[in-house]
Design a protein around this motif. Sequence first.
Motif, short mmCIF file in Angstrom:
data_model
loop_
_atom_site.label_atom_id
_atom_site.label_comp_id
_atom_site.label_asym_id
_atom_site.label_seq_id
_atom_site.Cartn_x
_atom_site.Cartn_y
_atom_site.Cartn_z
N ARG A 15 0.82 -1.20 0.00
CA ARG A 15 0.00 0.00 0.00
C ARG A 15 0.86 1.26 0.00
N GLN A 123 -14.67 1.68 -7.57
CA GLN A 123 -13.23 1.67 -7.40
C GLN A 123 -12.57 2.66 -8.37
N LEU A 143 -8.44 3.03 -5.20
CA LEU A 143 -9.05 3.70 -4.06
C LEU A 143 -10.56 3.70 -4.21
N THR A 144 -11.22 4.04 -3.13
CA THR A 144 -12.63 4.41 -3.18
C THR A 144 -12.75 5.84 -2.70
N GLY A 145 -13.80 6.53 -3.13
CA GLY A 145 -13.98 7.91 -2.72
C GLY A 145 -14.67 8.72 -3.79
N ASN A 265 -12.75 11.92 0.63
CA ASN A 265 -13.41 10.78 1.29
C ASN A 265 -12.81 9.44 0.82
N THR A 266 -11.47 9.41 0.70
CA THR A 266 -10.83 8.25 0.09
C THR A 266 -10.47 7.18 1.10
N GLU A 267 -10.48 5.96 0.60
CA GLU A 267 -9.89 4.82 1.30
C GLU A 267 -8.96 4.15 0.30
N VAL A 268 -7.69 3.99 0.68
CA VAL A 268 -6.69 3.41 -0.22
C VAL A 268 -6.74 1.90 -0.11
N LEU A 269 -6.99 1.23 -1.25
CA LEU A 269 -6.98 -0.22 -1.30
C LEU A 269 -5.59 -0.75 -1.63
#
Length: 270
Positions: A15, A123, A143-145, A265-269
């Motif tokens: 990551r 995604q 990412l998501t966001g 508003n991101t989440e890193v995958l």
Amino acid sequence: MDWQERLDSGTDMLRRRAVRIPLPDADAERDLHENMMRIADAGDRKSRLLDDPDVPLTEVYEDELDEMRQSFEHRLQQVAGEDYYDVATAYLDGERGDWVGALAAYYLECYYRLQERYTVDEQIFFLVILRYPDCFTVNLSFLTGDVSSDAVRYESSTLAEADLSDSDQEQYYADSQYSQHKAAEYLRERVDCIREAFPDPDTTPIEQRQYGGFIHLTGRRGPTFAEVLDSLSPDPDRFDDEASTRGIVPEGPEARRAKRDLLSNTEVLL
């Protein structure tokens, strides 16, 4: 343990990372240039397909994904040979810690994420490629966001689930076609930023090709696609050592800034 379980257990190894590849000689410089020209040509092809009313947007998207999948499979075989899966899993299982295993794991994770992109519609695919005097880096994130208003947005009427009357369906189809036309126009205007960032080393003085880069971001939420293609300036102070071999490095300040500026508003995958 299957691949996804291995990734979940070893995700911190990959990551917010990038691949750093040395440019030791003229052949490496030419190879980089040719690869970047292929990416630019793919952008031209996508623009033409988007502008063709006879080509569904789903086919445009699948064409782009197919080329990316082939590219990553080629890189996997270049780095680790035909047994790249075993090399990658050995790295994630802690059985090897060399750069070949790290790169195989990174590329294979990217490969599997790309396989999911068509079905996982929230995604975001985030690519940054940057050139420095003695190397280049590839930073690929999933990412998501939410994507900022800087992105061009376009719609696929075939992916919409709304229950519309015949007249509303016709209007929505026309609006979707227009949005795809504007996206094609956007890409045509932007794709040369890739060519400008990685000029031909046989015709361009070294002083004019030491630094360059671009960002490409795509995402989908339901029937709506969002895309950003733009130049990105490398940070000349990012590295204080010479690039001697390929390897995994932390993502650079350029990528972090781009994520902050273009996403929320991101989440890193990955």
